[in-house]
Design a protein around this motif. Sequence first.
Motif, PDB file in Angstrom:
ATOM      1  N   ARG A  92       0.832  -1.213   0.000  1.00  0.00           N
ATOM      2  CA  ARG A  92       0.000   0.000   0.000  1.00  0.00           C
ATOM      3  C   ARG A  92       0.865   1.261   0.000  1.00  0.00           C
ATOM      4  O   ARG A  92       1.782   1.370  -0.787  1.00  0.00           O
ATOM      5  N   ALA A 149      -9.899  -2.779   9.360  1.00  0.00           N
ATOM      6  CA  ALA A 149     -10.732  -3.896   9.811  1.00  0.00           C
ATOM      7  C   ALA A 149     -10.834  -3.892  11.341  1.00  0.00           C
ATOM      8  O   ALA A 149     -11.914  -4.153  11.902  1.00  0.00           O
ATOM      9  N   ILE A 175     -13.316  -6.835   0.529  1.00  0.00           N
ATOM     10  CA  ILE A 175     -12.250  -5.857   0.297  1.00  0.00           C
ATOM     11  C   ILE A 175     -11.104  -6.466  -0.498  1.00  0.00           C
ATOM     12  O   ILE A 175     -10.513  -5.843  -1.364  1.00  0.00           O
ATOM     13  N   ILE A 250     -15.537   4.471   5.550  1.00  0.00           N
ATOM     14  CA  ILE A 250     -15.165   5.077   4.264  1.00  0.00           C
ATOM     15  C   ILE A 250     -13.927   4.401   3.673  1.00  0.00           C
ATOM     16  O   ILE A 250     -13.611   4.594   2.516  1.00  0.00           O
ATOM     17  N   GLY A 251     -13.230   3.620   4.480  1.00  0.00           N
ATOM     18  CA  GLY A 251     -12.132   2.797   3.946  1.00  0.00           C
ATOM     19  C   GLY A 251     -10.897   3.576   3.538  1.00  0.00           C
ATOM     20  O   GLY A 251      -9.836   3.429   4.132  1.00  0.00           O
ATOM     21  N   ASP A 283      -3.275   3.590   5.530  1.00  0.00           N
ATOM     22  CA  ASP A 283      -2.279   3.353   4.482  1.00  0.00           C
ATOM     23  C   ASP A 283      -2.871   3.323   3.078  1.00  0.00           C
ATOM     24  O   ASP A 283      -2.304   2.724   2.173  1.00  0.00           O
TER      25      ASP A 283
END
Length: 440
Positions: A92, A149, A175, A250-251, A283
Amino acid sequence: MPDRRSAATDSRRAVPRTDAVLADPRLATAAARLGGRLVKEAVTAAQARCRAGDLEPGEVADAALAALPEAATSLHRVVNATGVVVHTNLGRAPLSAAAREAVALAAGPTDVELDLATGRRGPGGAGALAALAAAVPDAGAVHVVNNGAAALALVTLGLAAGRNVVLSRGEMVEIGDGFRIPELLESVGATLREVGTTNRVRLADYAAAVDGATAFVLKVHPSNFVVSGFTSTVPVRELAGLPVPVVADIGSGLLAPHPLLPGEPDAATALREGAALVTASGDKLLGGPQAGLLLGRADLVQALRRHPLARALRVDKLTLAALEATLTGPTAPVRAALEADTAALRRRAGALAGLLADVGADARASVAAVGGGGAPGVELPSAAVTLPVPFAEALRRGRPAVVGRVERDRLLLDLRTVPPEQDEELLAAVRAAAAALAGA
Ligand SMILES: *Cc1c(COP(=O)(O)O)cnc(C)c1O
């Protein structure tokens, strides 16, 4: 030019002894830095090559030295030339120089839980939390856990164990790597109340599902796919009128709206529209370390912070240092890649391709993507240096490794994800790969 065969025969007899090779001061220095085991492995491998006739006895120490890793880790440094800004398989977000410096500082003894003025125990991570709170003034309180998570698990465990969570069928998201939001919710003891259909959900669907057993309504950002056509979703500002809290996952970790990503949800907007809590990753688009951000109503955040499981999800000092530096420091690489000027990318691609014309390079317009971090479907105009496909493996095997993407029978090195200061390194890597291919 000595005959390679007879040289091989001589070498077999004359493979230098391990202790003789290890006495080379350069290898002794490397052993002090990397540990004896790695150096010994490199020496053993070089001796084997000497025995096989690939190396002269006098070349063993040099070869061992060249084969040593950059650091005492099996991870390799990679130049991300994929054009995928937040690349899951490349770890990431790459950290900014400021964040790396902060991590290096925090790696030693540090006052993460000590008040240096009084000498008493201090709150862990106060600086990082203050920086996050300052970056999102709409949040009554903030907390940081291990990843997105974990943030969602803590919210669900703290607020909804033994109760219901209302979630749209269109937001029952996987995801990646088999991680499914609905399974996470159920694994910590919540019962799902699914509403709507895959493509459409209305406020009335949510309203009909909310009852005395409802802990909260969950709004999940479908961060890795888009549904188009006959669709409807209910925005946070409408859900906020329901008599239960709204939790917005919102991730992506965008803290405020970004002009280049108009469809991407952000923490400030979700809170302003009435979300009680927002969860996000550190990240992805924020460009920081792996972390889970929890922002929102002070009473809820404080209660979750004191939940017994919060301890198990706690971040370490390295994460706190990197997060604070990402929030307060200069533009993080993810943001820089997102905002890089396309004309400048084209100029860099043209210049690099010109220097590499002799190995079959040329320059081409390309399309980069945000990637696992969010903004599905968003296309970022970009520019690439292209090479014959065999370069793909040769570059991956180089040090640093360079990872591009193959498109229409060419390897593309997409420059949107390569910081300009890495151009020299990219050039050297292509030269080394060309030499490796010529030698093979
Ligand atoms: C990425 C993501 C998660 C998971 O976050 P991690 O930091 O990978 O644990 C959860 N929800 C959404 C919407 C995401 O995009």
